[in-house]
Scaffold this motif. Structure first.
Motif, short mmCIF file in Angstrom:
data_model
loop_
_atom_site.label_atom_id
_atom_site.label_comp_id
_atom_site.label_asym_id
_atom_site.label_seq_id
_atom_site.Cartn_x
_atom_site.Cartn_y
_atom_site.Cartn_z
N ARG A 26 0.76 -1.28 0.09
CA ARG A 26 -0.06 0.07 0.02
C ARG A 26 0.82 1.30 0.10
NH1 ARG A 26 -5.69 -0.57 1.41
NH2 ARG A 26 -6.10 -2.72 1.87
N PHE A 27 2.06 1.37 0.50
CA PHE A 27 3.00 2.33 0.44
C PHE A 27 3.30 2.61 -1.10
CE2 PHE A 27 4.38 0.98 4.67
CZ PHE A 27 4.43 2.26 5.25
N VAL A 28 3.02 1.84 -2.11
CA VAL A 28 3.13 2.07 -3.55
C VAL A 28 1.98 1.87 -4.21
CG1 VAL A 28 4.56 1.37 -5.69
CG2 VAL A 28 5.56 1.32 -3.41
N VAL A 54 14.11 6.27 -9.29
CA VAL A 54 14.16 6.41 -7.80
C VAL A 54 13.37 7.73 -7.49
CG1 VAL A 54 15.85 7.44 -6.21
CG2 VAL A 54 16.42 5.45 -7.88
N VAL A 55 13.20 8.95 -7.98
CA VAL A 55 12.73 9.87 -7.57
C VAL A 55 10.99 9.60 -7.60
CG1 VAL A 55 11.90 12.17 -8.45
CG2 VAL A 55 14.10 11.49 -8.68
N VAL A 56 10.55 8.85 -8.53
CA VAL A 56 9.20 8.52 -8.58
C VAL A 56 8.99 7.54 -7.29
CG1 VAL A 56 7.15 7.49 -9.59
CG2 VAL A 56 8.63 8.85 -10.98
N GLY A 57 9.79 6.44 -7.13
CA GLY A 57 9.42 5.52 -6.11
C GLY A 57 9.53 6.00 -4.93
N MET A 58 10.73 6.77 -4.49
CA MET A 58 10.88 7.44 -3.05
C MET A 58 9.85 8.44 -2.95
SD MET A 58 13.24 5.93 -1.49
CE MET A 58 13.37 6.89 -0.46
N SER A 115 -1.99 9.61 -8.12
CA SER A 115 -0.55 9.72 -8.38
C SER A 115 0.20 10.92 -8.03
CB SER A 115 -0.48 9.46 -9.95
OG SER A 115 -1.31 10.34 -10.74
N TYR A 116 -0.65 11.64 -7.50
CA TYR A 116 -0.17 13.07 -7.19
C TYR A 116 1.30 13.18 -6.42
CZ TYR A 116 -4.19 14.66 -9.47
OH TYR A 116 -5.20 14.86 -10.34
N PRO A 117 1.44 12.37 -5.49
CA PRO A 117 2.65 12.30 -4.59
C PRO A 117 3.85 12.11 -5.48
CG PRO A 117 1.15 11.30 -3.16
CD PRO A 117 0.56 11.63 -4.50
N ALA A 118 3.63 11.16 -6.39
CA ALA A 118 4.85 10.63 -7.46
C ALA A 118 4.83 11.91 -8.22
CB ALA A 118 4.41 9.46 -8.10
N ALA A 119 3.78 12.54 -8.91
CA ALA A 119 3.81 13.66 -9.84
C ALA A 119 4.44 14.86 -9.13
CB ALA A 119 2.65 14.11 -10.10
N TYR A 120 4.19 15.19 -7.97
CA TYR A 120 4.67 16.09 -7.28
C TYR A 120 6.19 15.94 -6.96
CZ TYR A 120 0.88 19.19 -6.10
OH TYR A 120 -0.20 20.12 -6.13
N GLY A 121 6.74 14.69 -7.04
CA GLY A 121 8.27 14.29 -6.73
C GLY A 121 8.70 14.58 -7.77
N GLY A 169 6.28 14.50 -1.39
CA GLY A 169 6.62 14.02 -2.56
C GLY A 169 7.67 14.96 -3.35
N PHE A 170 7.04 16.17 -3.23
CA PHE A 170 7.84 17.56 -3.68
C PHE A 170 9.31 17.67 -3.10
CE2 PHE A 170 9.20 21.85 -3.56
CZ PHE A 170 9.45 22.10 -4.88
N ALA A 171 9.13 17.67 -1.85
CA ALA A 171 10.46 17.78 -0.98
C ALA A 171 11.32 16.58 -1.47
CB ALA A 171 10.19 17.65 0.57
N THR A 172 10.90 15.52 -1.40
CA THR A 172 11.91 14.18 -1.62
C THR A 172 12.30 14.46 -3.08
OG1 THR A 172 10.33 12.91 -0.39
CG2 THR A 172 11.73 11.81 -2.14
N GLY A 173 11.71 14.80 -4.27
CA GLY A 173 12.29 15.03 -5.50
C GLY A 173 13.04 16.25 -5.61
N PHE A 174 12.77 17.04 -4.76
CA PHE A 174 13.85 18.22 -4.88
C PHE A 174 15.03 17.94 -4.24
CE2 PHE A 174 15.48 22.33 -3.01
CZ PHE A 174 15.52 23.11 -4.05
N VAL A 175 15.30 17.08 -3.16
CA VAL A 175 16.46 16.72 -2.46
C VAL A 175 17.05 15.66 -3.24
CG1 VAL A 175 17.26 15.59 -0.22
CG2 VAL A 175 15.50 17.35 -0.14
N LEU A 176 16.46 14.79 -3.56
CA LEU A 176 17.04 13.83 -4.38
C LEU A 176 17.77 14.06 -5.70
CD1 LEU A 176 14.78 10.70 -3.79
CD2 LEU A 176 16.89 11.06 -2.67
#
Length: 205
Positions: A55-57, A94-98, A120-126, A179-186
């Motif tokens: 469910r995390f994915v 990695v960005v989408v998954g994390m 899908s928005y957390p992945a999209a925001y990533g 998700g946005f913060a994760t994509g920005f940092v990674l």
């Protein structure tokens, strides 16, 4: 995501599954959506069953409606194209998954009610975070004002605030921003030469 929405949309319209097909979307949400209860099961009770961990994915493949799915998929495609001009396939994955996992985890910790998270928005925001990071770095190298890189996320947050004022608050924004913060940092680390550049900065300090 497209395949899942095609099946659920046809079922909701009565073209698949007969009378039972109308309830497939609700059943999919119940079966695949994420909820704060999952965090309790995994981290407090030690439940590591696959049907719980998935469910995390899995929640990003289920949407509330055709419009909900279409908008999310369009953002994924558009931002993925921009980020993919710098990141390779592994980096994008990695960005989408994390972003997906982090969005669910932060949502589960921050939200007290056991409300479902899906879409899908957390992945999209990533990927929006990845795009923002790339623009941020490019502006810095050009000696320009780097805050301009945050215009897109600023506009999206403003739109969410308007919708919240009109239709009521939707707590999924917590997962979106995580998700946005994760994509920005990674992204700076996953971009070509990114890790080496970070190590040089650390050694210099």
């Amino acid at each position: 995501m497209v395949a899942a929405e095609a099946v659920l949309g046809l079922a909701q319209s009565g073209f698949l599954g007969g009378p039972q097909g109308i309830g497939w979307r609700l059943e999919a949400v119940e079966r695949f959506a994420f909820a704060p209860r999952v965090v309790e099961l995994v981290f407090e009770r030690g439940v590591l069953a696959p049907e719980v961990l998935m469910r995390f994915v899995s929640y990003i493949f289920v949407h509330g409606s055709l419009g909900h799915a279409a908008f999310g998929i369009v953002i994924l495609l558009a931002m993925g194209k921009f980020a993919g001009e710098v990141l390779d396939g592994l980096g994008l994955t990695v960005v989408v998954g994390m972003s997906t996992v982090t969005g669910a985890l932060v949502f589960g910790v921050a939200v007290q009610q056991n409300v479902p998270l899906y879409g899908s928005y957390p992945a999209a925001y990533g990927l929006i975070g990845a795009y923002t990071a790339l623009v941020f770095v490019a502006l810095g190298r050009a000696g320009e004002r780097q805050l301009a890189a945050f215009r897109l996320i600023g506009v999206l947050v403003a739109i969410q605030l308007v919708f919240a004022a009109l239709f009521g608050a939707d707590l999924s924004w917590i997962a979106d921003l995580a998700g946005f913060a994760t994509g920005f940092v990674l992204t700076p680390l996953l971009a070509p030469g990114g890790w080496a550049a970070l190590m040089r900065r650390i050694r210099a300090r």
